[in-house]
Design a protein around this motif. Sequence first.
Motif, short mmCIF file in Angstrom:
data_model
loop_
_atom_site.label_atom_id
_atom_site.label_comp_id
_atom_site.label_asym_id
_atom_site.label_seq_id
_atom_site.Cartn_x
_atom_site.Cartn_y
_atom_site.Cartn_z
N UNK A 1 71.27 27.49 82.70
CA UNK A 1 72.59 28.12 82.89
C UNK A 1 72.58 29.41 83.63
N UNK A 2 73.37 29.80 84.59
CA UNK A 2 73.33 31.06 85.17
C UNK A 2 74.09 32.07 84.50
N UNK A 3 73.94 33.32 84.55
CA UNK A 3 74.63 34.35 83.69
C UNK A 3 75.19 35.10 84.87
N UNK A 4 76.39 35.03 85.38
CA UNK A 4 76.74 36.02 86.25
C UNK A 4 77.61 37.05 85.89
N UNK A 5 77.00 38.43 86.00
CA UNK A 5 77.75 39.62 85.80
C UNK A 5 78.89 39.72 86.83
N UNK A 6 80.01 40.27 86.69
CA UNK A 6 81.10 40.65 87.51
C UNK A 6 82.06 41.38 87.19
N UNK A 7 82.41 42.24 88.03
CA UNK A 7 83.36 43.22 87.65
C UNK A 7 84.80 42.80 87.30
N UNK A 8 85.25 43.61 86.32
CA UNK A 8 86.73 43.03 85.84
C UNK A 8 87.62 44.09 86.66
N UNK A 9 88.77 43.87 85.85
CA UNK A 9 90.08 44.51 86.64
C UNK A 9 89.94 46.15 86.39
N UNK A 10 89.68 46.41 85.25
CA UNK A 10 89.62 48.03 85.08
C UNK A 10 88.95 48.72 85.81
N UNK A 11 87.30 48.08 86.12
CA UNK A 11 86.56 48.64 87.08
C UNK A 11 87.18 48.71 88.71
N UNK A 12 87.83 47.44 88.92
CA UNK A 12 88.58 47.41 90.35
C UNK A 12 89.39 48.35 90.55
N UNK A 13 90.52 48.66 89.41
CA UNK A 13 91.28 49.65 89.70
C UNK A 13 90.83 51.24 89.73
N UNK A 14 89.86 51.27 89.11
CA UNK A 14 89.03 52.62 89.42
C UNK A 14 88.52 52.91 90.74
N UNK A 15 87.87 51.78 91.09
CA UNK A 15 87.46 51.80 92.48
C UNK A 15 88.53 52.20 93.73
N UNK A 16 89.70 51.08 93.39
CA UNK A 16 90.65 51.39 94.29
C UNK A 16 91.36 52.77 94.36
N UNK A 17 91.43 53.24 93.29
CA UNK A 17 91.85 54.81 93.06
C UNK A 17 91.09 55.83 93.92
N UNK A 18 89.71 55.63 93.62
CA UNK A 18 89.06 56.45 94.26
C UNK A 18 88.98 56.23 95.80
#
Lengths: 141, 141, 141, 141
Positions: A1-18
Amino acid sequence: MLNMLSIGLEEAETIIAAASTAASAMNVPQNIAVVDAAGHLVAFRRMDGAKFSSIDIALAKAYTAAGARKATGDILPATLPGQPGFGLQSLNGGRLTTLGGGVPLEVDGQVVGAIGVSSGSVDQDRQVAEAGARAFRPIGG
Amino acid sequence: MLNMLSIGLEEAETIIAAASTAASAMNVPQNIAVVDAAGHLVAFRRMDGAKFSSIDIALAKAYTAAGARKATGDILPATLPGQPGFGLQSLNGGRLTTLGGGVPLEVDGQVVGAIGVSSGSVDQDRQVAEAGARAFRPIGG
Amino acid sequence: MLNMLSIGLEEAETIIAAASTAASAMNVPQNIAVVDAAGHLVAFRRMDGAKFSSIDIALAKAYTAAGARKATGDILPATLPGQPGFGLQSLNGGRLTTLGGGVPLEVDGQVVGAIGVSSGSVDQDRQVAEAGARAFRPIGG
Amino acid sequence: MLNMLSIGLEEAETIIAAASTAASAMNVPQNIAVVDAAGHLVAFRRMDGAKFSSIDIALAKAYTAAGARKATGDILPATLPGQPGFGLQSLNGGRLTTLGGGVPLEVDGQVVGAIGVSSGSVDQDRQVAEAGARAFRPIGG
């Protein structure tokens, strides 16, 4: 199995705000997209006045940066006439772009998502995307 | 000349926040899209856990509701076999959908945008879209 | 951060081998596709004699099962004329299908990929996909 | 009547295994596709860690090499600005590519299929595709 780390909504919103703050400081309204590690859209914001024809470009920049694991503008030189990557932009149904303004988001060297920005000049787009990427802080995971 | 009244980012974010709250109350993560009067994307949010294959469906619902000036589910009956609208779903490159969960946003009877929601059942999607639409408050304009 | 578990190549090859054995036992050559948790292709095999026009159908079945987190045939009833999901098949650029033969692959209730099979009758396709899914054994992860 | 000689699954799997071994030796995970004489997919393998955005590129390289009956990189010079093939990459819905890494498979000068590889540098992709093509041995036929 592969274990893929991925951003979630909270991180995305912070990035977009910046990114949005950086765009406002330049007085250039932008389309700002954040995708996950698989290139799927997580969050998008079109600032009032951003070009409607740049929506898809912002999406393509984010998709490309997540897939290629590189800033989109850094792919460009290898695709110039005479270079081996010439013609890359026509692939993947037109979702691959080498216009600057797409930046991967990384955790310990692993790409976990990407930001794509479009509506200003390529240089403005790139600066805003980089501002967004700098604001990325992994939460939990 | 035409004067097109259209929602801006601030209204879109309020609508998405309200839809998001409704989705959380149901414990169903959703893809939520808001488009402007021209059908172009203004803001999008994928709640953690929402289906990736429903991203495009949320976008299509918002696009259709803005274009048809009707809740997407209300278009459905006229597209059934034997009805004059049969086959509508294949048009516009697959961006026209009659799945419930797309709701127009109106000011004085004029459509100024739309919300599209997808990842739950059609009924859940519709309820969340309606919750978002109810939260719409025109600002300035 | 989200932590997405997804099948890798080794699991995909095992699943395809099992599906292939089931198809051979029926004497029906098949197109067999396995996608990861994000719907991206991991492995594909066209058995000699399988229909070329069913390649994309196998891919669509796998994509849909991974995205909808359901066997594709189980989505079908809700999309019949008169049902709320009517017209679903036209979305996502024609990659969403309700033809039986797409089956999600799960680990502890989490969808980590999917198999899609196409070239026989829908019933044959479904049986082969299920044979593949039954052979799924998570390795490491 | 035409008698189209084309590779089958067994040959395709051998080719992919050889390409895979070459990619492992370089420590570069790859997307590897093999198509038949008609350009239709026969087998595909994504090695763990290969880029998702390069899946379609591998498919396009194989399709192009089978169709053009040439290594994809060898088509490139004729498509440069000022050359008669300029713009080729935009045709066939974006499935024609001149990126190196697509190699035709031949029997007695007749093209019977092709291999396409993508996820590394163009040069790495080309080497892996050539390693796959060198392993091609017609069986029966």
